[in-house]
Design a protein around this motif. Structure first.
Motif, PDB file in Angstrom:
ATOM      1  N   PRO A  21       0.800  -1.236   0.000  1.00  9.74           N
ATOM      2  CA  PRO A  21       0.000   0.000   0.000  1.00  9.74           C
ATOM      3  C   PRO A  21       0.828   1.278   0.000  1.00  9.74           C
ATOM      4  CG  PRO A  21      -0.951  -1.589   1.504  1.00  9.74           C
ATOM      5  CD  PRO A  21       0.374  -2.151   1.077  1.00  9.74           C
ATOM      6  N   GLN A  22       2.117   1.158   0.316  1.00  9.40           N
ATOM      7  CA  GLN A  22       2.963   2.349   0.324  1.00  9.40           C
ATOM      8  C   GLN A  22       3.223   2.895  -1.079  1.00  9.40           C
ATOM      9  OE1 GLN A  22       6.378   1.347   2.871  1.00  9.40           O
ATOM     10  NE2 GLN A  22       4.901   0.547   4.353  1.00  9.40           N
ATOM     11  N   PHE A  23       2.847   2.123  -2.110  1.00  5.84           N
ATOM     12  CA  PHE A  23       2.916   2.676  -3.458  1.00  5.84           C
ATOM     13  C   PHE A  23       1.940   3.848  -3.604  1.00  5.84           C
ATOM     14  CE2 PHE A  23       4.860  -1.472  -4.362  1.00  5.84           C
ATOM     15  CZ  PHE A  23       5.952  -1.063  -5.105  1.00  5.84           C
ATOM     16  N   PHE A  24       0.873   3.847  -2.795  1.00  8.97           N
ATOM     17  CA  PHE A  24      -0.030   5.009  -2.759  1.00  8.97           C
ATOM     18  C   PHE A  24       0.690   6.204  -2.130  1.00  8.97           C
ATOM     19  CE2 PHE A  24      -3.157   1.490  -2.867  1.00  8.97           C
ATOM     20  CZ  PHE A  24      -3.892   1.882  -3.973  1.00  8.97           C
ATOM     21  N   ASN A  25       1.525   5.938  -1.103  1.00 15.22           N
ATOM     22  CA  ASN A  25       2.332   7.001  -0.509  1.00 15.22           C
ATOM     23  C   ASN A  25       3.301   7.597  -1.521  1.00 15.22           C
ATOM     24  OD1 ASN A  25       2.147   5.132   2.411  1.00 15.22           O
ATOM     25  ND2 ASN A  25       1.690   7.325   2.449  1.00 15.22           N
ATOM     26  N   VAL A  26       3.862   6.728  -2.355  1.00 15.55           N
ATOM     27  CA  VAL A  26       4.793   7.195  -3.382  1.00 15.55           C
ATOM     28  C   VAL A  26       4.063   8.073  -4.391  1.00 15.55           C
ATOM     29  CG1 VAL A  26       6.347   6.499  -5.249  1.00 15.55           C
ATOM     30  CG2 VAL A  26       6.303   5.193  -3.120  1.00 15.55           C
ATOM     31  N   LEU A  27       2.897   7.635  -4.801  1.00 10.59           N
ATOM     32  CA  LEU A  27       2.116   8.402  -5.772  1.00 10.59           C
ATOM     33  C   LEU A  27       1.708   9.756  -5.187  1.00 10.59           C
ATOM     34  CD1 LEU A  27       1.202   7.844  -8.668  1.00 10.59           C
ATOM     35  CD2 LEU A  27      -1.016   7.144  -7.767  1.00 10.59           C
ATOM     36  N   LYS A  28       1.431   9.804  -3.897  1.00  9.44           N
ATOM     37  CA  LYS A  28       1.073  11.056  -3.224  1.00  9.44           C
ATOM     38  C   LYS A  28       2.269  11.986  -3.062  1.00  9.44           C
ATOM     39  CE  LYS A  28      -1.357  10.986   0.495  1.00  9.44           C
ATOM     40  NZ  LYS A  28      -1.772  10.616   1.860  1.00  9.44           N
ATOM     41  N   GLY A  29       3.479  11.418  -3.071  1.00  6.89           N
ATOM     42  CA  GLY A  29       4.678  12.229  -2.905  1.00  6.89           C
ATOM     43  C   GLY A  29       5.268  12.182  -1.515  1.00  6.89           C
ATOM     44  N   ASP A  30       4.694  11.353  -0.624  1.00 10.14           N
ATOM     45  CA  ASP A  30       5.228  11.237   0.736  1.00 10.14           C
ATOM     46  C   ASP A  30       6.494  10.393   0.785  1.00 10.14           C
ATOM     47  OD1 ASP A  30       3.122  12.697   1.860  1.00 10.14           O
ATOM     48  OD2 ASP A  30       1.857  10.908   1.986  1.00 10.14           O
TER      49      ASP A  30
END
Length: 456
Positions: A357-366
């Motif tokens: 799920p951290q790929f969502f963090n990557v997409l968000k820029g976090d």
């Protein structure tokens, strides 16, 4: 200070001939594809038709070729570069470029090139690069009157002189930068020895009248001027020039990811990979794991935890839930044989699937795909008091995977393990390269498939 025209010409020349050769090779292999691999009934198009059908693939491939070349320093190869470095740099360039070709080819309705042709295409490019750079190197050794003058000296200038002498890159002359000797000797050195290049040590300490005279004379005789700055910090990577109201300001660039082009490359790779994973993997993996997690234990599918990001900014880090919720999951670090971990959670941790799920963090820029792993705030507070330069790891975005993790520094958080993590994270920040990220990703995939013994 005049930039070396010869060096700029060489760089431009290789950019052009590489592009020409690549274009010809690209067209030739497209013809091969139509003749040998596409359906028999398909008519081989003419040049214009082929251009209309494949120009996007060509532009994208060329774009990535030069992005990769910026990282491998392919166009930083100079006339005096050693044979080994030419081979190594060319190998890095082609090795990283091959997956790009496979990806572009696979995105077409019909394959752009067959797998065997992609490898042959890459091999021919490699041979071309090596041959042209070696020819340039051989030509360099035939140059005459490459006389180099050093004005002043320090430890850095001695290293440069040793390199030039070892590689037979010119005849070396030296004079002191003191006012009395310089004014009487410099003119005769330049005129009598046909100096083609000078290196000035501690340029800012020269008197203004000497500076003016030196630059005027170098301009008259078309002499390349180089400055060797003095630095008390061996970690400095490079200097950059900023302009404020037309005034030059020297900016210290400490680490690779301070370079705008490197930031862009890392950001581009992050967005492309995270988008791909979310669309093509998470779209079917998420529902499967969500069902397993729900059947195994009560609670939410996702677990959100406050973690520290770049420049100390706090963000919500996403994971698949792997524990029973007893109220301590956000403040208590995981330990070996932790009774909070569920059966499905144990499997997710061993295979690192809980991190997806951290790929969502990557997409968000976090976060980034590769970088130092983000720690819980409580862990930061504990170890920042024990380990020197602990917070330096947040100089860049934290990553889903990192150099520490693929080297086994993960799992149980004891002081020795954490010291190894911080040391490795700092090394990664100081020595970042696109190739290093690729190596870390490859090691990460191997760990995911075989399982990680250090995961808890």
């Amino acid at each position: 200070m005049r930039v070396s025209k010869a060096k700029e010409f060489t760089k431009t020349f290789f950019n052009i001939i590489d592009l020409i050769f690549y274009s010809v090779l690209f067209y030739y292999f497209l013809n091969l594809q139509y003749e040998d691999y596409y359906p028999v009934k398909m008519e081989i198009p003419n040049f214009t038709q082929m251009l209309n059908a494949h120009y996007k693939a060509f532009i994208i491939s060329v774009f990535f070729w030069y992005i990769i070349a910026n990282n491998t320093k392919l166009y930083g190869i100079e006339k005096g570069t050693s044979f080994f470095k030419i081979i190594l740099t060319s190998s890095h360039q082609v090795f990283i470029f091959i997956p790009v070709l496979f990806t572009i080819s696979g995105l077409k309705q019909l394959p752009l090139f067959e797998s065997s042709n992609i490898l042959l295409f890459s091999l021919l490019i490699f041979i071309f690069i090596v041959i042209t750079r070696l020819m340039n190197r051989i030509f360099f050794y035939k140059e005459k009157n490459n006389n180099i003058l050093f004005i002043g000296k320090n430890s850095r200038s001695n290293e440069i002189k040793d390199f030039l002498l070892k590689n037979k890159l010119g005849n070396i002359y030296e004079i002191s930068s003191s006012h009395e000797e310089f004014m009487s000797v410099f003119d005769s050195y330049v005129k009598n020895n046909k100096i083609s290049k000078i290196f000035i040590v501690r340029f800012n300490l020269l008197p203004s009248d000497i500076v003016k005279h030196l630059l005027n004379l170098c301009e008259d005789y078309q002499i390349e001027v180089n400055i060797i700055p003095y630095s008390i910090n061996d970690n400095i990577v490079a200097y950059g020039i900023n302009y404020i109201k037309g005034i030059q300001v020297l900016k210290i660039k400490r680490y690779p990811l301070d370079e705008e082009i490197n930031k862009f490359i890392k950001l581009l790779v992050d967005k492309l990979i995270s988008s791909f994973v979310i669309v093509f993997i998470m779209s079917w993996l998420y529902p499967i794991l969500a069902i397993l997690i729900k059947l195994d234990s009560k609670g939410n599918v996702l677990f959100k935890q406050k973690r520290t990001g770049v420049n100390g900014r706090i963000f919500d880090c996403y994971k698949f839930r792997t524990m029973h919720n007893d109220g301590t999951n956000s403040i208590k670090a995981t330990i070996i044989n932790d009774n909070r971990i569920t059966k499905v959670g144990s499997f997710l941790r061993k295979t690192s699937l809980d991190e997806f799920p951290q790929f969502f963090n990557v997409l968000k820029g976090d976060m980034s795909i590769v970088g130092p792993r983000p720690h819980m705030i409580s862990v930061d507070e504990q170890y920042s008091k024990m380990i020197n330069r602990y917070y330096f790891r947040y100089y860049i975005k934290p990553g889903i995977t990192g150099l520490s993790q693929v080297n086994g520094f993960r799992g149980d958080m004891n002081e020795e393990n954490m010291n190894d993590r911080i040391r490795t994270d700092i090394f990664y920040i100081k020595n970042w390269s696109f190739l290093l990220d690729i190596k870390i990703l490859v090691k990460t995939f191997l760990v995911v498939f075989k399982g990680d013994e250090n995961a808890i």
